[in-house]
Design an enzyme around this catalytic site. Structure first.
Site, short mmCIF file in Angstrom:
data_model
loop_
_atom_site.label_atom_id
_atom_site.label_comp_id
_atom_site.label_asym_id
_atom_site.label_seq_id
_atom_site.Cartn_x
_atom_site.Cartn_y
_atom_site.Cartn_z
N SER A 44 104.92 35.05 110.56
CA SER A 44 104.81 33.84 111.35
C SER A 44 104.43 34.13 112.83
CB SER A 44 105.69 32.69 111.14
OG SER A 44 105.89 32.20 109.93
N ASP A 61 109.95 28.88 102.22
CA ASP A 61 109.54 30.06 101.68
C ASP A 61 110.85 30.74 101.09
OD1 ASP A 61 106.99 29.60 102.84
OD2 ASP A 61 107.44 30.89 104.78
C1 S3P Z 1 104.18 29.15 108.06
C2 S3P Z 1 104.32 27.72 107.84
C3 S3P Z 1 104.87 27.33 106.45
C4 S3P Z 1 105.28 28.50 105.58
C5 S3P Z 1 104.31 29.72 105.70
C6 S3P Z 1 104.12 30.11 107.19
C7 S3P Z 1 103.74 29.16 109.42
O1 S3P Z 1 103.65 26.51 105.78
O2 S3P Z 1 105.37 27.93 104.13
O3 S3P Z 1 104.55 30.39 104.96
O4 S3P Z 1 103.85 30.36 109.73
O5 S3P Z 1 103.53 28.24 110.10
P1 S3P Z 1 103.09 25.01 106.04
O6 S3P Z 1 103.13 25.02 107.44
O7 S3P Z 1 102.12 24.78 105.21
O8 S3P Z 1 104.30 24.28 105.65
#
Ligand code: S3P
Length: 430
Positions: free
Chosen positions: A26, A317
């Protein structure tokens, strides 16, 4: 990916040693995107090995950004807020929801048209959640039927908005905040539930004024971003598989160094401790605004119980591997309010339920969660990864505590977030 590599797993003796995690996925996406629109040359250390983050770098290169990568060291020559160039071809976000959603925020501010799409899984993922606010800001966005990728984005000067997303999503929040950089004035996002705040932290690192008041985050448009030297902490979502293995495989004791412990990401640690997990956290420090530290885990009995709904966005996750853990607890595991899991790289509620059943476990499926009874002996089975990296890794861990052989088809999909997963697991296993 398209690979059909099958890997097999047997009951493990114990897991020991220090396991090295890839850079946080992320955070890596965000650093790369912001470095690309900053002024000057940014250096990013410990950049994520993941194929998803390489998709982000590829898209940025298509927009004319010069990038040098040597292993996990990435150097990005920023093009400045207005220096991106119209791409000659459609951008390919691969499997990466973060790439398409967050990048769409930046593309909405560009005075040219871009097409961005991805693989079969990404082509099924909902984009209305970003199209709606970005269109309100002035971008013209076309999608496939039902709001699915590919997206055609015609950007330009944007207007700031006050936005209350109906879903708690850090990707949606980020898309709006990044678009807000191209709007004259202050753009605000009100979070229905707290989600990971890496974008807010990263924007501040690059010199942008970002504020949070209660659940409202505001960003000042047309701020100039300044190049940075940044180090990405280890990915706690990758560590989650080893945390669970370390707790479940008798006699295990594992150490992790420099793992990201941002409170909006570390809910798994709170939850595991709350069910009796022997976990300790040491040497915490803040670097580039992100908290990181060492973590130790020791195997032992676990109580189980319900994951409180307010923790869900902070460990979304990690739910597939927590579901595996649930089968080995005294009281089982229940979670609700996680309907978002159905629109990840796969329908993770269905994929987890299917694979647990293949391993002979009982599980009850709800539209928004799962109930998994505890004290279940898993049996080796043929697992379907659904092409989803987190499903493959969760069930590789299940294989370590199952009777007999567990085989995972299409196991190479782990490259999406953790290419060295099987090597790190083999090295830790005795
Ligand atoms: C993420 C946010 C989450 C997560 C994804 C990564 C991010 O998704 O599930 O693996 O890096 O901002 P959502 O924003 O759809 O909840």
């Amino acid at each position: 990916m398209g690979s059909t590599t099958t890997r097999t797993f047997e009951r493990a003796g114990r897991l020991t040693g220090t396991v090295s995690m890839p850079g946080d996925k992320s955070i890596s996406h965000r650093y790369a995107m912001l470095a690309a629109i900053a002024e000057g040359t940014s250096q990013i250390h410990s950049f994520a090995e993941s194929v998803d983050c390489q998709s982000t770098l590829n898209c940025l290169e298509m927009l004319g950004v010069r990038i040098e990568r040597q292993g996990n060291e990435v150097v990005i020559e920023g093009a400045g807020l207005d220096g991106l160039q119209a791409p000659a071809e459609p951008l390919d976000a691969g499997n990466s929801g973060s790439t398409i959603r967050m990048m769409s925020g930046i593309l909405s501010g560009q005075p040219f048209r871009t097409v961005i799409g991805g693989d079969a899984s990404l082509s099924r993922r909902p984009m209305k959640r970003i199209i709606e606010p970005l269109a309100r800001m002035g971008a013209r966005i076309q999608s496939s039927e039902g709001g699915l990728p590919p997206l055609t984005i015609e950007g330009g000067d944007l207007v700031p908005i006050h936005y209350e997303p109906p879903v708690a999503s850090a990707q949606v929040k980020t898309a709006v905040l990044f678009a807000g950089l191209y709007a004259g004035g202050v753009t605000e996002v009100v979070e229905p539930h707290l989600t990971r705040d890496h974008s807010e932290i990263a924007l501040r690192q690059f010199g942008v004024k970002v504020e949070r008041q209660d659940s409202t985050i505001s960003v000042e448009g047309r701020s100039r971003l300044r190049a940075q030297e940044l180090t990405v902490p280890g990915d706690i979502s990758s560590a989650a598989f080893f945390l669970v293995a370390g707790l479940l495989v008798p006699g295990s004791e594992l150490a992790f160094e420099n793992i990201g412990l941002n409170p909006t990401r570390a809910a798994i640690l709170d939850f595991l401790k709350s069910v009796g997990g022997d976990i300790s956290i040491l040497n915490c420090e803040t670097r580039n605004g992100e908290l990181a530290g060492s973590v130790r885990v020791k195997a032992g009995p676990l109580g189980g119980g319900e994951i409180p709904a307010e923790l869900i966005p902070g460990l979304i996750d990690e739910l597939p591997v927590l579901a595996v853990l649930g089968t080995q607890t005294e009281n089982g595991l229940v979670f609700r309010g996680a309907q978002e899991l159905r629109v990840k790289e796969s329908d993770r509620i269905a994929a987890v339920a299917d694979n647990l059943r293949r391993m002979g476990a009982k599980v009850e499926e709800f539209p928004d969660g799962l109930s998994i009874p505890g004290r279940q002996q898993l049996k080796g089975a043929e697992i379907a990864s659904y092409g989803d990296h987190r499903i493959a890794m969760a069930f590789a861990i299940a294989g370590l505590v199952a009777d007999g052989t567990t085989s995972i088809a299409d196991s190479d999909c782990v490259q999406i977030s953790f290419p060295a997963f099987y090597e790190v697991l083999a090295a830790a296993t005795q």
